[in-house]
Design a protein around this motif. Structure first.
Motif, PDB file in Angstrom:
ATOM      1  N   PHE A  19       0.828  -1.207   0.000  1.00  0.00           N
ATOM      2  CA  PHE A  19       0.000   0.000   0.000  1.00  0.00           C
ATOM      3  C   PHE A  19       0.863   1.258   0.000  1.00  0.00           C
ATOM      4  CE2 PHE A  19      -1.983   3.445   2.321  1.00  0.00           C
ATOM      5  CZ  PHE A  19      -3.253   3.525   1.800  1.00  0.00           C
ATOM      6  N   VAL A  20       1.811   1.336   0.926  1.00  0.00           N
ATOM      7  CA  VAL A  20       2.655   2.528   1.057  1.00  0.00           C
ATOM      8  C   VAL A  20       3.528   2.709  -0.181  1.00  0.00           C
ATOM      9  CG1 VAL A  20       4.475   3.620   2.417  1.00  0.00           C
ATOM     10  CG2 VAL A  20       2.613   2.419   3.572  1.00  0.00           C
ATOM     11  N   THR A  21       4.036   1.610  -0.721  1.00  0.00           N
ATOM     12  CA  THR A  21       4.881   1.696  -1.921  1.00  0.00           C
ATOM     13  C   THR A  21       4.110   2.251  -3.105  1.00  0.00           C
ATOM     14  OG1 THR A  21       6.234  -0.178  -1.191  1.00  0.00           O
ATOM     15  CG2 THR A  21       6.296   0.376  -3.535  1.00  0.00           C
ATOM     16  N   VAL A  22       2.921   1.710  -3.352  1.00  0.00           N
ATOM     17  CA  VAL A  22       2.096   2.191  -4.461  1.00  0.00           C
ATOM     18  C   VAL A  22       1.742   3.655  -4.265  1.00  0.00           C
ATOM     19  CG1 VAL A  22      -0.151   1.981  -5.584  1.00  0.00           C
ATOM     20  CG2 VAL A  22       1.171  -0.066  -5.049  1.00  0.00           C
ATOM     21  N   LEU A  23       1.383   4.021  -3.047  1.00  0.00           N
ATOM     22  CA  LEU A  23       0.987   5.397  -2.748  1.00  0.00           C
ATOM     23  C   LEU A  23       2.117   6.376  -3.048  1.00  0.00           C
ATOM     24  CD1 LEU A  23      -1.037   7.409  -1.405  1.00  0.00           C
ATOM     25  CD2 LEU A  23       0.190   6.941   0.734  1.00  0.00           C
ATOM     26  N   ILE A  24       3.311   6.099  -2.534  1.00  0.00           N
ATOM     27  CA  ILE A  24       4.434   7.023  -2.711  1.00  0.00           C
ATOM     28  C   ILE A  24       4.846   7.080  -4.179  1.00  0.00           C
ATOM     29  CG2 ILE A  24       6.862   7.411  -2.157  1.00  0.00           C
ATOM     30  CD1 ILE A  24       6.300   6.298   0.624  1.00  0.00           C
ATOM     31  N   PHE A  54      -2.430   5.309  -8.948  1.00  0.00           N
ATOM     32  CA  PHE A  54      -2.915   5.774  -7.655  1.00  0.00           C
ATOM     33  C   PHE A  54      -4.142   5.003  -7.174  1.00  0.00           C
ATOM     34  CE2 PHE A  54      -5.658   8.592  -5.116  1.00  0.00           C
ATOM     35  CZ  PHE A  54      -4.826   8.756  -4.019  1.00  0.00           C
ATOM     36  N   PRO A  55      -5.111   4.681  -8.050  1.00  0.00           N
ATOM     37  CA  PRO A  55      -6.286   3.933  -7.565  1.00  0.00           C
ATOM     38  C   PRO A  55      -5.952   2.575  -6.971  1.00  0.00           C
ATOM     39  CG  PRO A  55      -6.745   4.910  -9.705  1.00  0.00           C
ATOM     40  CD  PRO A  55      -5.273   5.069  -9.462  1.00  0.00           C
ATOM     41  N   ILE A  56      -4.774   2.031  -7.305  1.00  0.00           N
ATOM     42  CA  ILE A  56      -4.403   0.742  -6.729  1.00  0.00           C
ATOM     43  C   ILE A  56      -4.270   0.855  -5.215  1.00  0.00           C
ATOM     44  CG2 ILE A  56      -2.674  -1.119  -6.745  1.00  0.00           C
ATOM     45  CD1 ILE A  56      -2.066  -0.390  -9.622  1.00  0.00           C
ATOM     46  N   SER A  57      -3.905   2.055  -4.719  1.00  0.00           N
ATOM     47  CA  SER A  57      -3.834   2.238  -3.271  1.00  0.00           C
ATOM     48  C   SER A  57      -5.211   2.059  -2.647  1.00  0.00           C
ATOM     49  CB  SER A  57      -3.262   3.618  -2.930  1.00  0.00           C
ATOM     50  OG  SER A  57      -4.157   4.660  -3.290  1.00  0.00           O
ATOM     51  N   TYR A  58      -6.264   2.440  -3.376  1.00  0.00           N
ATOM     52  CA  TYR A  58      -7.624   2.226  -2.876  1.00  0.00           C
ATOM     53  C   TYR A  58      -7.980   0.741  -2.890  1.00  0.00           C
ATOM     54  CZ  TYR A  58      -8.964   7.091  -2.370  1.00  0.00           C
ATOM     55  OH  TYR A  58      -9.063   8.389  -1.935  1.00  0.00           O
ATOM     56  N   CYS A 129      -8.033  12.403   3.625  1.00  0.00           N
ATOM     57  CA  CYS A 129      -9.497  12.413   3.719  1.00  0.00           C
ATOM     58  C   CYS A 129     -10.122  11.319   2.860  1.00  0.00           C
ATOM     59  CB  CYS A 129     -10.030  13.785   3.303  1.00  0.00           C
ATOM     60  SG  CYS A 129      -9.512  15.137   4.386  1.00  0.00           S
ATOM     61  N   GLY A 130      -9.630  11.162   1.624  1.00  0.00           N
ATOM     62  CA  GLY A 130     -10.203  10.181   0.715  1.00  0.00           C
ATOM     63  C   GLY A 130     -10.047   8.755   1.207  1.00  0.00           C
ATOM     64  N   GLU A 131      -8.883   8.421   1.736  1.00  0.00           N
ATOM     65  CA  GLU A 131      -8.654   7.053   2.207  1.00  0.00           C
ATOM     66  C   GLU A 131      -9.512   6.729   3.425  1.00  0.00           C
ATOM     67  OE1 GLU A 131      -7.218   4.468   1.162  1.00  0.00           O
ATOM     68  OE2 GLU A 131      -5.917   5.123  -0.451  1.00  0.00           O
ATOM     69  N   PHE A 193     -11.870  11.414 -11.779  1.00  0.00           N
ATOM     70  CA  PHE A 193     -12.727  10.592 -10.926  1.00  0.00           C
ATOM     71  C   PHE A 193     -13.211   9.343 -11.668  1.00  0.00           C
ATOM     72  CE2 PHE A 193     -17.180   9.607  -9.837  1.00  0.00           C
ATOM     73  CZ  PHE A 193     -17.000   9.108  -8.554  1.00  0.00           C
ATOM     74  N   VAL A 194     -13.702   9.546 -12.885  1.00  0.00           N
ATOM     75  CA  VAL A 194     -14.189   8.420 -13.681  1.00  0.00           C
ATOM     76  C   VAL A 194     -13.064   7.429 -13.969  1.00  0.00           C
ATOM     77  CG1 VAL A 194     -15.121   7.739 -15.930  1.00  0.00           C
ATOM     78  CG2 VAL A 194     -16.098   9.703 -14.716  1.00  0.00           C
ATOM     79  N   ALA A 195     -11.880   7.952 -14.300  1.00  0.00           N
ATOM     80  CA  ALA A 195     -10.752   7.074 -14.610  1.00  0.00           C
ATOM     81  C   ALA A 195     -10.343   6.252 -13.393  1.00  0.00           C
ATOM     82  CB  ALA A 195      -9.571   7.911 -15.105  1.00  0.00           C
ATOM     83  N   LYS A 196     -10.311   6.878 -12.228  1.00  0.00           N
ATOM     84  CA  LYS A 196      -9.899   6.166 -11.011  1.00  0.00           C
ATOM     85  C   LYS A 196     -10.907   5.088 -10.627  1.00  0.00           C
ATOM     86  CE  LYS A 196      -7.270  10.075  -9.155  1.00  0.00           C
ATOM     87  NZ  LYS A 196      -7.244  11.151  -8.133  1.00  0.00           N
ATOM     88  N   VAL A 197     -12.181   5.407 -10.724  1.00  0.00           N
ATOM     89  CA  VAL A 197     -13.205   4.410 -10.399  1.00  0.00           C
ATOM     90  C   VAL A 197     -13.152   3.259 -11.411  1.00  0.00           C
ATOM     91  CG1 VAL A 197     -15.690   3.988 -10.213  1.00  0.00           C
ATOM     92  CG2 VAL A 197     -14.701   6.063  -9.227  1.00  0.00           C
ATOM     93  N   ALA A 198     -12.874   3.592 -12.678  1.00  0.00           N
ATOM     94  CA  ALA A 198     -12.771   2.549 -13.704  1.00  0.00           C
ATOM     95  C   ALA A 198     -11.647   1.574 -13.383  1.00  0.00           C
ATOM     96  CB  ALA A 198     -12.544   3.190 -15.070  1.00  0.00           C
ATOM     97  N   VAL A 199     -10.533   2.084 -12.862  1.00  0.00           N
ATOM     98  CA  VAL A 199      -9.431   1.202 -12.473  1.00  0.00           C
ATOM     99  C   VAL A 199      -9.891   0.249 -11.372  1.00  0.00           C
ATOM    100  CG1 VAL A 199      -7.149   1.118 -11.402  1.00  0.00           C
ATOM    101  CG2 VAL A 199      -7.619   2.802 -13.176  1.00  0.00           C
ATOM    102  N   GLU A 200     -10.648   0.771 -10.400  1.00  0.00           N
ATOM    103  CA  GLU A 200     -11.174  -0.080  -9.326  1.00  0.00           C
ATOM    104  C   GLU A 200     -12.073  -1.179  -9.892  1.00  0.00           C
ATOM    105  OE1 GLU A 200     -11.977  -1.819  -5.886  1.00  0.00           O
ATOM    106  OE2 GLU A 200     -10.826   0.057  -5.797  1.00  0.00           O
TER     107      GLU A 200
END
Length: 236
Positions: A19-24, A54-58, A129-131, A193-200
């Protein structure tokens, strides 16, 4: 009376490290490059390269909350925040150091790693806030659905978390800066937003497999029925 020893897990630390690796990496490496691709139906698509990762952190945040519970995910979110803060500080210091006369790459280095403090600060606030919104939403939805329909929790919590992340980051980082016209910010926010949700959504089958494997290996499937949901504590 003897206090009970805290529960030990086999893979919790590995998920935290991932998680931390992907985030940074997503925040330090990705934002410096703007990419453009041609898609058959959508046409020309311009995006920051970090949006792919970035969405992988989610995804990892979903896995942590689903398997280990909100309180343990909260510790990981704080670890990610500390790592991101240090990486931003380190980038600032290294960029600010005077280059040797024979080293001709200072300008390229500044472009790649010289995020303005406004952008770095906006990124950390939006992430924090998002996490927490993502983890809280998933934990609450798990109770409401009695642990069924995992996809509703992973996607639903990401929609909530990414909405908060995008709504905070872009105005805080760019409003009035001239980098992105103010009237274009809502469009950029919506596209990201749409792109990040699509990755999820794309990663949902992987999330299912990882969650199932971890639940079997850890003998854990945590429900946050009596959890203190305050983000400002590290208690488990």
């Amino acid at each position: 009376m003897h206090a009970h020893a805290p529960r030990q897990y086999r893979y919790y630390e590995f998920v935290m490290a991932a998680f931390v690796t992907v985030l940074i990496c997503a925040n330090l490496i990705g934002p410096a490059k703007i990419s453009q691709v041609e898609l058959p139906v959508l046409g020309t698509l311009v995006f920051g390269a970090g949006v792919l990762f970035f969405p992988i952190s989610y995804v990892f945040g979903d896995i942590l909350t689903e398997v280990y519970g909100y309180a343990r995910a909260r510790r990981v979110i704080w670890a990610g925040f500390a790592g991101l803060a240090f990486a931003s500080f380190m980038a600032y210091v290294v960029v600010a150091l005077p280059p040797a006369p024979f080293w001709k790459n200072q300008q390229a280095y500044e472009i790649a790693f010289g995020q303005a403090w406004r952008v770095a600060g906006a990124s950390m606030i939006a992430y924090f806030c998002g996490e927490f919104v993502n983890s809280y939403a998933l934990a609450r939805m798990k109770i409401a659905t009695a642990g069924q329909w995992l996809w509703t929790r992973t996607i639903g919590s990401t929609v909530a978390g990414e909405a908060v992340d995008s709504a905070l980051f872009y105005p805080l980082a760019f409003y009035g800066s001239g980098i992105i016209p103010d009237d274009k910010l809502p469009l950029v926010m919506a596209a990201q937003f749409v792109a990040k949700v699509a990755v999820e959504v794309v990663f949902t089958p992987v999330t299912y497999k990882v969650v199932a494997a971890l639940k079997r290996a850890e003998h854990e499937d945590y429900y946050d029925r009596n959890t203190d949901f305050s983000p400002f504590t590290l208690r488990t």
